[in-house]
Design a protein around this motif. Structure first.
Motif: not given
Length: 172
Positions: A32-61
């Motif tokens: 849907g409107p949600w982007r799910i991504e895995a984030s890694f450190t500079k050393e390519q070690k897994f850090d976290r997963c995020t899910m985000s979206r931005t609504v019309d007024n610029g608010l990012e969740s």
């Protein structure tokens, strides 16, 4: 032979939307409107997963899942907040209300989602209301149930895959 020739175009036809949704970036998935991504450190070690979206007024969740649990970060370029200050907030998902404090930077607030009942309510609600002293923010939660399930799966998959030494037992 004809069935093989017909099979390939059908497979390509049905896989094209999936490829288009991911934008060619294998590290992100759209639900849907949600982007799910895995984030890694500079050393390519897994850090976290995020899910985000931005609504019309610029608010990012942004929901994040890491070893500490799940958190919610809200960001708006229009906000002028006191860095390091905490603000009392009411979160409402459906009929369930959760009161807690959020921690701020100049344009961002963050809260650890520690209430299990509220976390379940987010999966079933149509929107999340964030009630601060000056305004109520409304975040649509369309497709959030599937996106939150995918966020958790992203975390579990990457957390378990980060062990690179085959001679050491995996971390519990």
């Amino acid at each position: 032979m004809k069935s093989r020739v017909l099979f390939l175009p059908v497979v390509l036809l049905f896989s094209a939307p999936v490829l288009a949704q991911s934008g060619g970036d294998e590290k992100s998935v759209l639900i849907g409107p949600w982007r799910i991504e895995a984030s890694f450190t500079k050393e390519q070690k897994f850090d976290r997963c995020t899910m985000s979206r931005t609504v019309d007024n610029g608010l990012e969740s942004r929901f994040a899942r890491d070893q500490a649990g799940t958190s919610l970060t809200l960001t708006s370029p229009r906000w002028k907040l006191d860095n390091g200050k905490t603000y009392p907030v009411e979160f409402a998902a459906g009929s369930l209300v959760w009161k807690t404090d959020v921690t701020a930077t100049a344009d961002t607030v963050r809260v650890a989602l520690t209430d299990d009942r509220f976390n379940k309510a987010i999966r079933n609600a149509n929107r999340l209301e964030v009630r601060g002293a000056g305004a109520t923010l409304r975040i649509p939660l369309d497709k959030s149930s599937a996106a939150l399930a995918r966020l958790e799966r992203c975390y579990e998959t990457n957390r378990n895959a980060s062990e690179t030494n085959p001679f050491v037992a995996p971390k519990p």
